[in-house]
Write a protein that holds these residues in place. Structure first.
Motif, short mmCIF file in Angstrom:
data_model
loop_
_atom_site.label_atom_id
_atom_site.label_comp_id
_atom_site.label_asym_id
_atom_site.label_seq_id
_atom_site.Cartn_x
_atom_site.Cartn_y
_atom_site.Cartn_z
N GLY A 1 -20.66 4.49 -41.52
CA GLY A 1 -21.16 4.31 -42.87
C GLY A 1 -22.19 5.33 -43.29
O GLY A 1 -22.63 6.18 -42.51
N GLY A 2 -22.57 5.26 -44.57
CA GLY A 2 -23.54 6.17 -45.13
C GLY A 2 -24.42 5.47 -46.14
O GLY A 2 -24.00 4.48 -46.77
N TRP A 3 -25.62 5.99 -46.31
CA TRP A 3 -26.62 5.34 -47.15
C TRP A 3 -27.30 6.36 -48.06
O TRP A 3 -27.34 7.56 -47.77
N TYR A 4 -27.83 5.83 -49.14
CA TYR A 4 -28.75 6.56 -50.00
C TYR A 4 -30.14 5.97 -49.75
O TYR A 4 -30.26 4.77 -49.45
N LEU A 5 -31.18 6.78 -49.82
CA LEU A 5 -32.54 6.28 -49.71
C LEU A 5 -33.10 6.12 -51.11
O LEU A 5 -33.21 7.11 -51.85
N ARG A 6 -33.44 4.90 -51.48
CA ARG A 6 -33.96 4.66 -52.81
C ARG A 6 -35.20 5.53 -53.03
O ARG A 6 -36.10 5.58 -52.18
N GLY A 7 -35.22 6.23 -54.16
CA GLY A 7 -36.27 7.20 -54.40
C GLY A 7 -35.87 8.61 -53.98
O GLY A 7 -36.61 9.56 -54.24
N GLY A 8 -34.70 8.72 -53.35
CA GLY A 8 -34.20 10.03 -52.93
C GLY A 8 -34.34 10.24 -51.44
O GLY A 8 -35.22 9.67 -50.79
N LEU A 9 -33.48 11.09 -50.88
CA LEU A 9 -33.53 11.35 -49.44
C LEU A 9 -34.79 12.10 -49.04
O LEU A 9 -35.18 12.11 -47.88
N GLY A 10 -35.45 12.72 -50.02
CA GLY A 10 -36.72 13.37 -49.72
C GLY A 10 -37.78 12.42 -49.23
O GLY A 10 -38.79 12.86 -48.63
N PRO B 1 -5.78 17.32 -56.64
CA PRO B 1 -5.19 18.13 -57.71
C PRO B 1 -4.11 17.42 -58.51
O PRO B 1 -3.92 17.74 -59.70
N ASP B 2 -3.41 16.47 -57.89
CA ASP B 2 -2.35 15.76 -58.62
C ASP B 2 -2.88 14.61 -59.46
O ASP B 2 -2.12 13.86 -60.07
N GLY B 3 -4.21 14.43 -59.48
CA GLY B 3 -4.82 13.38 -60.28
C GLY B 3 -5.06 12.07 -59.55
O GLY B 3 -5.70 11.17 -60.10
N THR B 4 -4.58 11.94 -58.31
CA THR B 4 -4.81 10.72 -57.55
C THR B 4 -6.26 10.65 -57.08
O THR B 4 -6.93 11.67 -56.92
N THR B 5 -6.70 9.42 -56.84
CA THR B 5 -8.08 9.18 -56.41
C THR B 5 -8.07 8.33 -55.15
O THR B 5 -7.26 7.41 -55.00
N LEU B 6 -8.98 8.66 -54.23
CA LEU B 6 -9.13 7.88 -53.00
C LEU B 6 -10.62 7.69 -52.73
O LEU B 6 -11.36 8.67 -52.62
N ASP B 7 -11.05 6.44 -52.64
CA ASP B 7 -12.44 6.11 -52.35
C ASP B 7 -12.59 5.84 -50.86
O ASP B 7 -11.95 4.94 -50.32
N SER B 8 -13.44 6.60 -50.19
CA SER B 8 -13.65 6.38 -48.76
C SER B 8 -14.68 5.28 -48.55
O SER B 8 -15.53 5.01 -49.40
N CYS B 9 -14.59 4.65 -47.39
CA CYS B 9 -15.53 3.60 -47.02
C CYS B 9 -15.63 3.57 -45.50
O CYS B 9 -14.85 4.23 -44.80
N ALA B 10 -16.59 2.82 -45.00
CA ALA B 10 -16.79 2.75 -43.56
C ALA B 10 -15.87 1.72 -42.93
O ALA B 10 -15.57 0.68 -43.53
N GLY B 11 -15.41 2.02 -41.71
CA GLY B 11 -14.66 1.06 -40.93
C GLY B 11 -13.16 1.07 -41.19
O GLY B 11 -12.61 1.96 -41.86
N ALA B 12 -12.50 0.04 -40.67
CA ALA B 12 -11.04 -0.02 -40.71
C ALA B 12 -10.49 -0.14 -42.12
O ALA B 12 -9.33 0.19 -42.37
N GLY B 13 -11.31 -0.57 -43.06
CA GLY B 13 -10.84 -0.73 -44.42
C GLY B 13 -10.42 0.56 -45.08
O GLY B 13 -9.65 0.53 -46.06
#
Length: 486
Positions: A218-227, A95-107
Motif C-alpha cells: 500500500g501507499g499513503w499521503y501525509l496530511r499536510g504534505g510529505l514534507g 492511450p486507448d482511453g481505458t482506465t485502471l485504478d491500482s490498489c494494494a493487495g489481491a484486489g
C-alpha cells in the motif's frame, strides 16, 4: 563516543543523524539550503484566492514501518505524521482511453480482470508470485544489508532460488513481455523503472521489487504534505541534541592521511570530526567534495530528471485521483528521447499528475496540481536556454489537453521547475533525481555506503540501497549500524 559531521539535511542525513545521536554520538549537520529536506522539497505560492502548497519531491509514502522503526529506535513515535491511505494508489489512463485504478493487495488483480479480462488478471497473478520471491530476496540480501561489491551479490549464486528470483541479465521489460500479454499491463510495469530513473529496456528485472512494495503493502499521503516527514525528522534531531546549520555549504571533505577528518565549509573554515557522513549525490561527493576521478567516471550515466509544473487550478477535476498517470501512444519514444544522443525532452511524454484532496494544500474551490514529466538531466540537455522551460510547459499542457484534461483556461498560475533548478537547489549533478541510472546488472549495485577513505560514509537515494523514502531511511540504518559496529 565519536564526533560526527553530516553533510546535507535531506531525509538520509537527518535519519542518520538521529540514529547516531540516539546512540550517544555528538552530531553536527551542515545543509547548504535555507531549509531542511533535500529532495523532499516544498513550494508555496500565495495568491489572492489563498495559499497553495506543493510537495516537489516524493508524492507517495510507502513501507511506513521503516519510518516507525526509525522513530521508535530514536526515542518514540512521531505523532506529527498523519497517514492517509490511498485508494486508488494511481489511476492509469492508457492511450486507448481505458482506465485502471491500482490498489494494494489481491484486489488489484480483480480490478485488472474487470478492466482487461480474466486472462490479463491470470497473467498478473502469475507475475505477482514471481514478484513476491524477488521482494523476499531483495529485502533479505540487498535492501537491508551492506552491499559494497559484486561479491556480495555473487553470494546469491549459492542460493539458487534467490538467484533465480533476481534473474541477473534479464530486464524489467523482458520480464513483462514474458509474463504479461496485455500491452497496457506491460506499460504499467515499465513505468516502475522510472522510480529508479531508468529505461525499462535496460533496467534489471530485480526492480520488480518496486511495484511489489507499492502494490502489495500500500501507499499513503501525509496530511499536510510529505514534507512533514522532514519536519518530524528535524524535530527528532533537535530533541536528541543534534546541531543543524542551515544555509551553510560544505566545500570539501577534510582528509588527513587516509581518513576523513571533518569538512571544509564555504569560506575555508575547517570543522574537524571523527567521522563524516555525506548525504549528497555520490557524483557530487567524488567529483567535488572528495575528487576521485575513477569513482566519478563510473557515475557519469545520470538517471532521468523531472520537468515539473506547479499549477493553481480553479474548480475541480473529477476524473483525477490523488495520482493520475496519462500514458503516451509510444512509450519507447520517451526513453529514446531522454537517453538519446543528443538527449531531448519527449515530444509526447507520460504525464503524472498529483492533486491532493487536502485543505492544507489549496484554497477552497481550487486544486493544487503537481505535474511531473520524465526529462533528460541538465547537461545532457540545456534547460537554462532562453525560452526552453516555458515552451516545454506549453507543450505539456497541450499534451494533457489532447488526453482529455484541458485546464489552460482554468489556471490561476503556473510555476515551472526543471532539472537545472533541482541541480541548483540540492547540488545534485544534472538534477538527476536518482543519481546514477539503474541500467544493466550494475543497476543493482548502487555506490556503496562506505566511502573512498576511512571514516567516510555515504547515505541517501544515490547510494545503496537506492532512491525513495523507505530506501533512503534504510540507507541511514545501514550507515548507523556500520558506524556502531566499527
Amino acid at each position: 563516543m565519536a564526533t560526527v559531521t553530516v553533510i546535507g539535511a535531506g531525509v538520509g542525513g537527518l535519519a542518520t543523524a538521529a540514529r547516531l545521536a540516539a546512540a550517544g554520538h555528538r552530531v553536527t549537520v551542515f545543509e547548504q539550503a535555507a531549509v531542511a529536506g533535500g529532495k523532499l522539497g516544498r513550494h508555496e505560492r500565495v495568491t489572492g484566492a489563498g495559499t497553495f502548497r506543493f510537495d516537489t519531491g516524493p508524492s507517495l509514502f510507502t513501507l511506513p514501518q521503516v519510518a516507525t522503526e526509525l522513530f521508535a529506535h530514536t526515542g518514540g513515535p512521531a505523532p506529527e505524521l498523519d497517514l492517509v491511505a490511498l485508494d486508488p494508489l494511481v489511476r492509469h489512463r492508457f492511450p486507448d482511453g481505458t482506465t485502471l485504478d491500482s490498489c494494494a493487495g489481491a484486489g488489484f488483480a480483480d480490478r485488472i480482470g474487470d478492466a482487461f479480462g480474466a486472462p490479463a488478471a491470470q497473467d498478473w497473478r502469475r507475475l505477482w508470485r514471481r514478484a513476491a520471491r524477488v521482494w523476499d530476496t531483495s529485502w533479505r540480501h540487498v535492501l537491508t544489508a551492506p552491499v559494497d561489491s559484486p561479491l556480495r551479490l555473487a553470494g546469491l549464486a549459492w542460493r539458487l532460488g534467490d538467484l533465480a528470483a533476481i534473474a541477473p541479465g534479464r530486464t524489467l521489460r523482458g520480464l513483462g513481455r514474458r509474463h504479461l500479454r496485455d500491452p497496457r499491463l506491460r506499460m504499467l510495469l515499465d513505468r516502475y523503472a522510472t522510480y529508479t530513473g531508468a529505461d525499462p529496456r535496460r533496467a534489471p528485472a530485480a526492480l520488480l521489487a518496486i511495484p511489489y512494495a507499492e502494490l502489495e503493502f500500500g501507499g499513503w499521503y501525509l496530511r499536510g504534505g510529505l514534507g512533514t516527514l522532514a519536519d518530524a525528522l528535524l524535530a527528532r534531531c533537535a530533541a536528541l541534541g543534534v546541531t543543524v546549520h542551515l544555509g551553510t555549504p560544505v566545500e570539501s571533505v577534510l582528509v588527513e592521511g587516509s581518513r576523513a577528518a571533518g569538512v571544509v565549509l564555504a569560506g575555508g573554515t575547517a570543522v574537524r570530526s571523527d567521522l563524516v557522513v555525506a548525504n549528497a549525490d555520490a557524483l557530487h561527493v567524488y567529483r567535488d567534495l572528495l575528487p576521485s576521478p575513477r569513482r566519478a567516471a563510473a557515475l557519469a550515466q545520470r538517471s532521468l530528471g523531472g520537468f515539473v509544473l506547479l499549477l493553481g487550478v480553479r474548480g475541480t477535476t473529477p476524473q483525477l485521483a490523488h495520482h493520475t498517470v496519462f500514458f503516451p501512444d509510444d512509450y519507447d519514444a520517451e526513453f529514446d528521447a531522454i537517453f538519446g544522443d543528443p538527449a531531448r525532452p519527449p515530444a509526447d511524454p507520460t504525464v503524472f499528475v498529483t492533486s491532493a484532496a487536502d485543505p492544507a494544500a489549496r484554497p477552497d474551490g481550487h486544486e493544487a496540481w503537481f505535474v511531473l514529466v520524465n526529462a533528460p538531466p541538465q547537461g545532457a540537455f540545456d534547460w537554462r536556454a532562453p525560452g526552453v522551460a516555458d515552451g516545454y510547459a506549453d507543450r505539456v499542457l497541450a499534451v494533457l489537453a489532447a488526453r482529455g484534461v484541458d485546464v489552460r483556461d482554468r489556471l490561476l498560475f503556473r510555476d515551472v521547475l526543471t532539472p537545472a533548478d533541482l541541480e541548483t537547489a540540492t547540488r545534485c549533478p544534472g538534477g538527476a533525481i536518482y543519481g546514477t541510472a539503474s541500467h544493466g546488472l550494475t543497476g543493482l549495485l548502487r555506490p556503496p555506503n562506505r566511502g573512498a577513505v576511512r571514516d567516510l560514509f555515504l547515505v541517501g537515494g544515490s547510494v545503496h540501497p537506492g532512491g525513495g523514502l523507505p530506501l533512503v531511511m534504510l540507507s541511514a540504518k545501514i550507515v548507523a549500524d556500520r558506524i556502531g559496529a566499527a
